[in-house]
Every structure is written in C-alpha cells, then in structure tokens.
Design a protein around this motif. Structure first.
Motif, short mmCIF file in Angstrom:
data_model
loop_
_atom_site.label_atom_id
_atom_site.label_comp_id
_atom_site.label_asym_id
_atom_site.label_seq_id
_atom_site.Cartn_x
_atom_site.Cartn_y
_atom_site.Cartn_z
N THR B 179 2.14 2.91 -2.52
CA THR B 179 1.89 4.28 -2.98
C THR B 179 2.65 4.53 -4.28
O THR B 179 3.79 4.09 -4.44
N ALA B 181 2.13 7.84 -5.56
CA ALA B 181 2.28 9.29 -5.44
C ALA B 181 3.36 9.65 -4.41
O ALA B 181 3.72 10.82 -4.26
N ASN B 182 3.84 8.64 -3.66
CA ASN B 182 4.77 8.87 -2.55
C ASN B 182 4.16 9.80 -1.50
O ASN B 182 4.86 10.55 -0.82
N ARG B 183 2.85 9.77 -1.42
CA ARG B 183 2.13 10.64 -0.48
C ARG B 183 1.04 9.80 0.16
O ARG B 183 0.17 9.28 -0.53
N GLY B 185 -1.82 9.43 3.51
CA GLY B 185 -2.59 10.22 4.46
C GLY B 185 -2.90 9.41 5.70
O GLY B 185 -2.96 8.18 5.65
N ARG B 207 8.64 4.66 5.53
CA ARG B 207 9.91 5.22 5.06
C ARG B 207 10.98 4.14 4.88
O ARG B 207 11.92 4.32 4.12
N ALA B 213 8.75 8.70 0.48
CA ALA B 213 7.33 8.93 0.78
C ALA B 213 7.15 9.78 2.04
O ALA B 213 8.01 9.80 2.92
N SER B 214 6.04 10.50 2.08
CA SER B 214 5.70 11.26 3.28
C SER B 214 4.28 10.89 3.73
O SER B 214 3.47 10.41 2.94
N GLN B 216 0.95 12.48 5.54
CA GLN B 216 0.27 13.70 5.96
C GLN B 216 -0.79 13.35 7.01
O GLN B 216 -1.60 12.46 6.79
N ALA B 241 -2.86 12.31 -1.67
CA ALA B 241 -2.51 11.04 -1.02
C ALA B 241 -3.16 9.89 -1.78
O ALA B 241 -4.29 10.02 -2.27
N GLU B 389 4.10 14.79 7.90
CA GLU B 389 3.74 16.19 7.73
C GLU B 389 2.49 16.50 8.54
O GLU B 389 1.52 15.74 8.48
#
Lengths: 315, 395
Positions: B179, B181-183, B185, B207, B213-214, B216, B241, B389
């Motif tokens: 990633t 975007a550090n996002r 999905g 992680r 990063a997260s 969603q 994402a 998230e």
C-alpha cells in the motif's frame, strides 16, 4: 455525516449506481416489452443466467465482446422462445412456465458452464470516456465514463419509450396487451406479435446477463446474476410499465446498492438486509395499490396481462 | 442457483458460533425457489469407477455440498479436495451432492442416503449440517462421518476445520508493504467469528509490516453476489484504499481493484486467474490433504473421532503463488514467514500473541499471552484489533 452530503460523495454514489443498475435495466426493459404485449415472463433470471454464460462462451470463441453480446442476445431469445411456444402457442400458464424457465436456466447454465468456471474472458467491456462530455464536472464522471453497454442502454430507454407511445407498431403492441380481441378484430395477429415481444424481451434479458459476465464481473460463475432477474420483474411494476421510470428504478436500485457501502464507510449504520428488501417492499406497495381496478388503470398495467388469448373465446 | 442477493450461498453457516437461522433470515421472502431448484436440478452425482489397479472393492466416500461446485468459492474448494483424494488414493470411489439445503429434513435425507448406499466415509461440508450429521450417525455406527466447521462429535463423528488465518496474516504482511496510501479495504461477508478472526489476522499482518496503515471493513451480508461485492470494493476504493482484501466467494472485489489499477488479496481460489494485474496472492484451502488423511486412517483401521483443526504445517491451508508485481525484498520477507509457518515455528497462536490492542487502543491481549483456541473460535471473537476501521453490527 458532512462527508455524506458532499458533492464528491454523491458523484461517487451516482457514478457507481449506473453500472450497478445497467444489467437490471436491460432485463427490466425486456420484461416491460413482454408484459406490454400481455405476457408475464417470470423466467428472466434464468434467461439472464443463460445470457451471461452465452456471452462468455461466444467471447471465448470469437475474442470479441460484441460477438459475445450477440451470443447472449441469441441465447436469451432462444430461452424466451420456449416461453413463447408454451404460453402463446399452447396457452400454458404463464406463471408456471416462467418459474420453470428460471429453474431450468439456473441448472442448465450451471451444467453447460462447468468447464468455463474461472476461465478468464479474452475481451471485456471496459470503461470508455466519451470525448468532451466526459470532462464536464461531476456529470462527466457520472454519465460518460462508463462501458459501451451502458451507452447503448442510454439510447434504448428513450427509443423504447417513443416506440411504445408514439408509433403504429407501439400501438399494436399496446393493443395486444390491453384488448387482444379488439386488436384481433383490427386484423392484428395477436399470437404472432405476442411471441415476437416475448422473444425480444428474452433477448434483452440475455444482454442484461452479458452486462455482468462481460462488463462488471467478467467471467462465468454459476448463479452469478444473484437474483437480479427477479428484481427486474419487480421493477417493471414499480415503473408502471414505462421505460423512463424503469431506468429510474434500475438506477435507484444501483444507487442503493452502491450507496450502502459508502454509508457504512462514513459510519452511518444502515442494514444491508433492509436495503436489499426495499425493491420488494416498493413492489408489494405498488401491487397492493394495483388491486384496485382504478388505481391499476392509472398505473398503466396492461389489462390483458397474464391472460392467454384464444380467438374462439373472443367477446 | 436463483434467488435474490446471492441468498443461496448466504446460507453457508459454516462458521463456528454462527447463528443457526441465518440462512432463513437472509433468504427472506423470495427463497421459495430453492427447494424446487434442487428438485429440478436433481441429484447431480458424479461417481468415478474404482481404479482397477487398486484391486478389490473400492472404498466409497461421499460429500455433501452446500452450494454448487462451479461457485469458484467454498464448495469449489471442497470439490478440488474430493478430486485430490481420488488422485491420492487409487482405490477410492467418490460421489457428491450439491446445493443441499441446511435444514434437518433435506440434509438428513441426503446424508442417510449416502450412508445406506454403503459409503464408509461421509464428509458434510457446511456448518448447518452439524445436527443432521450427528442424528444420522447414530443409526450407522459402522460409517465414519466428518463434519466441517462444527463442534459436535460422537463415537463415529469427527470435526475438521483449518487455520486459514495463518495465510491471511502473511497476505496482510505483503499487502501492508504494497500500500502507498496506507489505507486498505476488506470486503467481508458476515460479522461472525470466522470472518472477524480473518480480518484481525490480516490486520495484524498489515500493521506488522506497516504500523501506519489502517484496514477499512465493509459488510455485504452475502457470501456470493458478484455485483454487490464489486460495489462494496468500489466504495472502499473511492474512500482511498489501494489494496482490497476479501472474505467473499467471488472475484468481484479483485476485478474492481484491477480496473482501478491497484492491488488486492483474493480468497478460496487463486483469484489471479480473474484479476492477474491486481491479485498479490490469495489464502486458499487444500482440503485433499485432510480428506486423504481421514480416508487413509479409515482404511488402516486407525481412525478415531477427534476435533481436527489443521494449519499451514499440516498443508490444509496455503497461499496461492505471490504475484509478479510484488518486489523481491517483500517476496523474500513473505517467503521467510511462510517457511516459519510451514515448519510449525509459528502458528495461529503466535499471530494472536500480545501485546494486542483493540480498536479503541485499549490492551486486549497482554504481552506474552496468547488467545486460546476457544477465544479464537467462539463467540468471544467479537472485537477488532487496533488499525481496523469499521463496526461489528449485531447479527
């Protein structure tokens, strides 16, 4: 919540609503033609599935999505011709024949498609930006960065609306659905016309299947229409047998489908069970209204819908 | 086959602790078609003749499937296992029945038929077959029954399931590196322990590779609905994402990722077939390993009832080949981790060893402690790790 009310959010929902609604729109327009001619076709789901498979098979064979779409169209028409023979030719019960074709289409496509499961298709409908129009802010992204089958459906909706309401052929179509005995007396061949529109409707359902298997979700997978054919049948009633309202209904469904996940992401709690139920809820509401003869007239339901026509019973 | 919103497959109540009535709920008003569709499609029984080379009576083994083998998902993976069993053991004759509803009447009838036809081993491959399997097994003490993903056993009934979270964790390591975007999905089917466990394992991997990063999560409430799964992925992509993972049966989410020119992680099958430019890898099942082991034990007379929970070390779960877009150093890191899981040096308990915080940042697993099998498999698995998230709705 602010996020939800922004222009960017709405644009994203609407841009996703159109491809999500297009497969249903084709099937819905097909069913609309068929019902306008007085024949109920509950086999749309089976015809879409067979069309989805036919589209993949013809694309694998030819390497062209347009040949694939033609294949889907012919397979859908072929399935519908069974319905035409049974219900128009032999006067069989339309509900039973339609349900049987849905089950048959599901099983038969699974059987025929066994070796195609998971095979990548060599060509698919990718998004095409329409020159100039695609650059209009927001509108461009929503309407003019879609795939070719979406553009064809843009043309088809007003054309069908004009055809049904404004042409001689459209008048004959309405006549066989409203008062087949009067149409017969006018010298219109009720059986032949009804059969024609049943087959045309099935062809459109087939294209609806291809909009999935060659468009949004390329490749064949059993049961890949996942109930969209049933939703299309429900939407015809919601649309009051009007192509313009059918487009509205299909995009509304697409918008609900696309929107629910964006709402989830924005932290707005919506149950997808509830949202999935909505098209049926609308349909039930419309059906309840339609039980009153006067309301039904206003809705525009063809008076002879579901009634086989036999000349000797005329009068 | 038919039905709205993928309802047919929605019923796959295979997860431990899943509510037994989910299928009925999801199916709602339009499910009337199902019973009929099974009748019309008829029992599609595929039997192979016993190999002449094996000599003697072949051992008969039967499989009960919840959906059709062409779903490219859960049942497809089990059928690959059945075919692998036939390849591994020459003198085995298998048969199967697809799309068997998970109600007592239908499931028991099918299982009973298989037992009466002289099958020595019957595999029932969905959570909802648990009680029917136990009930029929009482009448056939000489037959061996193995129920996938459940928790009830008997003298002649064992259970089997796999630690798919091990490859999910490693797929998270790769995704966390890929990633920008550090996002990320995650398109998830139902908020049940099995799915939540998978999301947590994936997020822990992400992680570890990339603490910024997260992940969603969106819920589709369907196992199988190509267009809807795709729409869910597009919502995540619109939210920024750039890697899409999934616990779904179709490649719809991966196809959406490919169209946007970003990456994804498939599931069940090697989904790089459908989205070659997007799919980094896919956690997959090798049910043939387990099926072969059980049948061999029955042949040897060494089989006894147990609760089997196989991992990467046992060969039951795996990662599909890592895609060519993954740079060499990331690949090397993943392969080193894969080797640790395959050797048994690491396992699912190592993944769920503290310190692990929950979504709110509060410590959930203290340093050095690990979640127990019960905490992983049962209804206690109702929380997300830090970095995920999204909410877990009440079912």
């Amino acid at each position: 919540m602010d996020e939800v009310l922004s222009v960017a959010f709405l644009t994203s929902v609407l841009a996703a609503a159109i491809p999500a609604g297009t497969a249903i729109l084709y099937a819905c327009l097909g069913e609309l033609l068929c019902e306008r001619a007085g024949v109920l076709n509950l086999g749309v789901e089976g015809m879409m599935l067979m069309g989805a498979l036919g589209g993949v098979a013809a694309t694998l064979w030819s390497g062209s999505v347009w040949v694939g779409t033609l294949g889907a169209l012919l397979v859908g028409a072929g399935m519908a011709s069974i319905h035409a023979v049974l219900t128009v030719g032999l006067g069989a019960n339309q509900v039973v024949s339609g349900l049987a074709l849905t089950l048959f289409g599901g099983g038969f496509s699974a059987f025929l498609g066994q070796d195609l499961v998971g095979r990548p298709v060599p060509a698919t409908f990718g998004d095409l930006a329409v020159p100039v129009l695609a650059d209009i802010p927001e509108i461009g992204r929503i309407l003019f960065r879609q795939d070719a089958l979406v553009y064809v459906s843009y043309a088809l909706v007003p054309l069908l609306w004009l055809f049904i309401g404004r042409t001689r052929a459209g008048l004959r179509l309405r006549a066989v659905g409203e008062r087949p005995e009067a149409a017969d007396a006018m010298g219109v061949s009720v059986g032949r016309l009804r059969a024609l529109y049943v087959v045309l409707g099935g062809a459109l359902a087939g294209v609806g299947g291809a909009a999935i298997s060659l468009g949004t979700n390329p490749g064949w997978q059993e049961g890949m229409t996942a109930g969209r054919g049933r939703i299309a049948v429900a939407l015809v009633i919601f649309a009051g047998w009007n192509p313009l309202r059918a487009a509205l209904g299909a995009y509304l469904f697409g918008g609900v489908e696309a929107g629910q996940f964006r709402l989830q992401g924005a932290g707005v709690p919506v149950s997808s069970f509830f949202l999935n139920m909505l098209p049926y809820l609308f349909t039930i509401a419309v059906l309840v209204l339609a039980t009153r003869e006067a309301a039904r007239r206003r809705l525009g339901g063809p008076a002879a819908l579901g009634r086989p026509y036999a000349r000797e019973e005329r009068g | 086959m038919n039905g709205t919103a993928g309802d047919e497959r929605d019923g796959r109540r295979r997860a431990l602790g899943a509510r037994a009535t989910r299928r009925t709920v999801v199916r709602g008003a339009v499910g009337v078609g199902l019973g009929l569709s099974v009748v019309v499609r008829g029992p599609r029984v595929g039997a192979q003749e016993g190999s002449p080379a094996g000599g003697g009576e072949p051992i008969k083994v039967a499989f009960v499937y919840v959906s059709t083998i062409g779903d490219m998902g859960w049942t497809w993976a089990h059928d690959q296992g059945r075919q692998g069993l036939e390849r591994n053991l020459p003198n085995v004759e298998t048969s199967y029945q697809e799309a068997v509803p998970e109600n007592a009447a239908d499931a028991e009838r099918v299982i009973r038929d298989f037992a009466q036809q002289g099958n020595r081993v019957v595999f029932t491959t969905s959570f909802g077959y648990m009680d029917p399997t136990i009930n029929v097994a009482e009448d056939f003490p000489e037959t061996t029954f193995v129920h996938i993903s459940g928790f009830k056993t008997a003298e002649n009934v064992a259970t089997g399931f796999g630690k798919i979270e091990e490859p999910r964790y490693v797929s998270g390591l790769i995704a966390g590196r890929m990633t920008t975007a550090n996002r990320l999905g995650y398109v998830a089917a139902f908020p049940i322990p099995e799915v939540i466990r998978g999301i947590n394992a994936f997020a822990l991997g992400v992680r570890r590779a990339n603490p910024a990063a997260s992940v969603q999560v969106v819920w589709t409430n369907t196992w199988f609905n190509p267009q809807q799964e795709r729409a869910a992925a597009e919502a995540l992509l619109d939210g920024g994402a750039d890697v899409i993972a999934q616990h779904q049966d179709t490649a719809g989410p991966q196809q959406a990722a490919q169209e946007r020119g970003v990456y994804g992680v498939g599931y069940n099958a090697d989904m790089s077939v459908q989205a070659p430019e997007a799919v980094l890898t896919s956690p997959i099942w090798h049910w043939d390993v387990f099926y072969t082991q059980v049948v061999q034990q029955v042949l040897d007379g060494t089989w006894e009832s147990n609760q089997y929970w196989g991992g990467w070390k046992d060969g039951l779960v795996d990662l599909a080949p890592i895609g060519p877009m993954v740079p060499a150093e990331v690949r090397a890191e993943a392969e080193a981790e894969i080797a640790r899981f395959k050797s048994g040096e690491r396992d699912i308990f190592a993944i769920f060893t503290g310190p692990i915080n929950d979504q709110s940042g509060a410590e959930k697993v203290p340093a050095g402690a690990a979640l127990t099998a019960e905490q992983l498999l049962g209804a206690e698995m109702d929380w997300f790790v830090e970095g995920v998230e999204g909410d877990i709705p009440e079912m």
